[in-house]
Design a protein around this motif. Structure first.
Motif, PDB file in Angstrom:
ATOM      1  N   ALA A   9       0.826  -1.218   0.000  1.00 59.07           N
ATOM      2  CA  ALA A   9       0.000   0.000   0.000  1.00 59.07           C
ATOM      3  C   ALA A   9       0.856   1.261   0.000  1.00 59.07           C
TER       4      ALA A   9
ATOM      5  N   VAL B  36      -7.414  -8.148  -4.484  1.00 61.70           N
ATOM      6  CA  VAL B  36      -7.857  -6.896  -3.879  1.00 61.70           C
ATOM      7  C   VAL B  36      -9.374  -6.937  -3.695  1.00 61.70           C
TER       8      VAL B  36
ATOM      9  N   LEU C  98     -12.501  -4.658  -3.672  1.00 60.25           N
ATOM     10  CA  LEU C  98     -12.824  -3.316  -4.173  1.00 60.25           C
ATOM     11  C   LEU C  98     -13.844  -2.636  -3.253  1.00 60.25           C
TER      12      LEU C  98
ATOM     13  N   LYS D 103      -2.511  -3.830 -11.272  1.00 62.33           N
ATOM     14  CA  LYS D 103      -1.864  -4.014  -9.962  1.00 62.33           C
ATOM     15  C   LYS D 103      -1.020  -2.790  -9.621  1.00 62.33           C
TER      16      LYS D 103
ATOM     17  N   PHE E 156      -2.792  -0.071  -7.812  1.00 57.42           N
ATOM     18  CA  PHE E 156      -3.085  -0.307  -6.392  1.00 57.42           C
ATOM     19  C   PHE E 156      -1.830  -0.257  -5.514  1.00 57.42           C
TER      20      PHE E 156
ATOM     21  N   SER F  90      -1.222   2.899  -3.318  1.00 56.35           N
ATOM     22  CA  SER F  90      -2.471   3.672  -3.267  1.00 56.35           C
ATOM     23  C   SER F  90      -2.954   3.902  -1.821  1.00 56.35           C
TER      24      SER F  90
ATOM     25  N   LEU G 183      -7.921   2.914  -2.621  1.00 54.67           N
ATOM     26  CA  LEU G 183      -8.608   2.381  -3.809  1.00 54.67           C
ATOM     27  C   LEU G 183      -9.164   0.980  -3.588  1.00 54.67           C
ATOM     28  N   GLY G 184      -8.603   0.244  -2.650  1.00 57.42           N
ATOM     29  CA  GLY G 184      -9.057  -1.125  -2.408  1.00 57.42           C
ATOM     30  C   GLY G 184      -8.242  -1.713  -1.268  1.00 57.42           C
TER      31      GLY G 184
ATOM     32  N   VAL H 283      -5.875  -4.774  -0.140  1.00 59.23           N
ATOM     33  CA  VAL H 283      -5.044  -5.878  -0.623  1.00 59.23           C
ATOM     34  C   VAL H 283      -5.186  -7.029   0.364  1.00 59.23           C
TER      35      VAL H 283
ATOM     36  N   LYS I 235      -9.740   8.047  -8.191  1.00 56.57           N
ATOM     37  CA  LYS I 235     -10.313   7.773  -6.865  1.00 56.57           C
ATOM     38  C   LYS I 235     -11.851   7.780  -6.942  1.00 56.57           C
TER      39      LYS I 235
ATOM     40  N   LEU J 141     -13.181   4.598  -8.673  1.00 56.01           N
ATOM     41  CA  LEU J 141     -13.052   3.321  -7.957  1.00 56.01           C
ATOM     42  C   LEU J 141     -13.735   3.326  -6.593  1.00 56.01           C
ATOM     43  N   ASP J 142     -13.930   4.511  -6.041  1.00 58.28           N
ATOM     44  CA  ASP J 142     -14.523   4.590  -4.704  1.00 58.28           C
ATOM     45  C   ASP J 142     -15.502   5.766  -4.680  1.00 58.28           C
TER      46      ASP J 142
END
Ligand SMILES: Cc1cc2nc3c(=O)[nH]c(=O)nc-3n(C[C@H](O)[C@H](O)[C@H](O)COP(=O)(O)OP(=O)(O)OC[C@H]3O[C@@H](n4cnc5c(N)ncnc54)[C@H](O)[C@@H]3O)c2cc1C
Length: 462
Positions: A147, A170, A172, A194, A197, A200, A204-205, A207, A444, A447-448
């Motif tokens: 991360a 990951v 999400l 990958k 991430f 990140s 974003l997610g 791991v 961002k 993805l979120d």
């Protein structure tokens, strides 16, 4: 707002009653990381044991609009795992299984909560090597390393965490489980997701599993100390070694204050009366190691090293590297508050940067010990202060700002390995420029969209 009893029961049903903490006194240790002056109590901490647990926790948190802060061991130095107020901390420390070492394919598969040093120890049992070695490797988790895209003492020759990640699993922001990358040495199918991430910072997610590349363990190693009366000579030695086309595995720097604190702490025989110490290490084939060690020692002497010493044996070499890894903890014993910087400049600007740091400490009358991965241009000026002294803290912040501004002027970066988190976000747009900063925010948002994953980290508001 406190997390409702119904939601707490929902998490308990996923991780079991012993996998969740909600009492104020139990939450305190999860309210901060290794960054000075940042703390915030979460609403609850859960300890998932599998990817499925993580996915179910994320689904429930999202349904309850609850911010999620993923945590490994909490050794981060930019406030990345400091909780948002009332958030859910998803602590992956119990997902600590090494799932497979595959000597045929030179890979290792592990859950995200495995401690970094355990990865290299598992590799070593097969004559293999996992090189990234952050100073925190005895505590930090591999998920945290991914991360933050952590570096380490061997980064100069071997690179950073990103260089060893082949694939990630990951979870999400909507609870889906994605597998990114593959076990193939070559793979150009689609975008390199990958890589998005890695680094990140949990925004974003989450791991949950990593597939890492291993390399053959080096056959020989030589560790040396070069001692200087002027910091600039140490910095110029680093540039000269690289210019001589030698890439040692380690070129670490400690100034007088840091060397003194480390010696007080670890008693490894570090000199305390010189302005700078360079810890130099070369590894590889024994013949190449002998040749490189000789040339590095000669270059150090040409640059006014007062003395160049070789570690007598492996035990002494390991003790010296371990002592350097303890630099932060050793400095932290001096004053109640330790603020560690992470600026990185092009190697050609190192001498100017170390001189600037020393002059800035004097100008603002603050105590700074500097050490770092000098071979990577990565310096850790460390402020020894007391957060209760408002006047001194004001001067510390002025000095910090001056150092970061100078770093950017020299073409450097606000963080070489500790990440942006909370601590560095005020300078991010200045470094990146408007277009790339906005591009990151668009990623961002895509993805979120609910901004529930580690909100407030890297960016202020979404
Ligand atoms: C004494 C000391 C020495 C250090 N030396 C170095 C060094 O040499 N090099 C270096 O790079 N760093 C160093 N660090 C910083 C720190 O150890 C690293 O950043 C490390 O990678 C953090 O790992 P962690 O498990 O403690 O993560 P945490 O501190 O718990 O989390 C760090 C960040 O990663 C996110 N995160 C954690 N796990 C996951 C996951 N599974 N999925 C998604 N996001 C996740 C968190 O939300 C947070 O943003 C040092 C720290 C200390 C205290």
């Amino acid at each position: 707002m406190p997390i409702s009893d119904a939601v707490i029961s929902g998490f308990s049903a996923i991780v079991g009653p012993t996998g969740i903490l909600t009492q104020a006194e139990d939450l305190v240790p999860y309210s901060f990381d290794g960054t000075a002056g940042l703390r915030q109590r979460p609403g609850a901490v859960v300890f998932p044991r599998s990817t499925a647990d993580v996915a179910r926790c994320v689904e429930l948190a999202v349904k309850s609009s609850l911010p999620i802060v993923t945590r490994g061991s909490g050794t981060g130095l930019s406030g990345g795992s400091v909780p948002a107020a009332g958030s859910l901390v998803l602590c992956l420390a119990q997902m600590d299984k090494i799932l497979e070492v595959d000597p045929g394919n030179l890979t290792l598969r592990a859950q995200a909560g495995v401690v970094t040093q355990a990865i290299d120890e598992a590799a070593a049992r097969h004559g293999l090597f996992y090189p990234p070695d952050p100073g925190s490797m005895r505590i930090s988790t591999i998920g945290g390393n991914v991360a933050e895209n952590s570096g380490g003492l061997r980064g100069l020759k071997y690179g950073v965490t990103r260089d060893y990640v082949m694939a990630l699993e990951v979870v999400l922001a909507d609870g889906r489980i994605a597998r990114l990358g593959s076990q193939c040495v070559k793979d150009v199918a689609g975008y390199s997701m990958k890589d998005l991430f890695i680094g990140s910072e949990g925004t974003l997610g989450i791991v949950t599993e990593v597939l890492l590349k291993l390399v053959p363990r080096p056959l020989a190693r030589r560790t040396m100390l070069a001692l200087y009366d002027r910091i600039e000579d140490a910095a110029e030695t680093v540039s000269a070694i690289i210019a001589a086309r030698i890439i040692p595995c380690t070129l670490e720097f400690l100034d007088r204050m840091t060397a003194g604190c480390v010696e007080d702490f670890a008693h490894v025989g570090l000199p305390t009366d010189c302005a700078a110490v360079l810890l130099m290490e070369t590894d590889g084939h024994p013949a190449a190691v002998a040749d490189e060690a000789e040339r590095m020692a000669a270059i150090a002497r040409e640059h006014q090293a007062r003395d160049v010493r070789s570690a007598r044996d492996d035990a002494e070499a390991l003790a010296l590297a371990a002592a350097r890894r303890n630099a932060f903890s050793a400095l932290a014993r001096r004053k109640p508050t330790t603020i560690l910087e992470d600026v990185t400049v092009p190697r050609s600007a190192l001498a100017e940067m170390v001189a600037f740091i020393a002059a800035t400490a004097e100008r603002f009358a603050v105590q700074v010990g500097t050490f770092g991965h000098m071979g990577d241009g990565n310096l850790h000026p460390t402020f020894l202060t007391d957060e209760r002294d408002k006047h001194e803290m004001h001067r510390v912040h002025q000095a910090l700002d001056a150092i970061v501004t100078k770093t950017l002027e020299l073409g450097g970066t606000i963080t070489g390995e500790h990440g942006v988190g909370l601590a560095k976000k005020v300078w991010l747009r200045q470094q990146m420029g408007d277009a790339s900063y906005e591009l990151m925010r668009e990623i961002k948002r895509a993805l979120d969209p609910g901004s529930l994953l580690n909100p407030g980290k890297i960016f202020d508001h979404m």
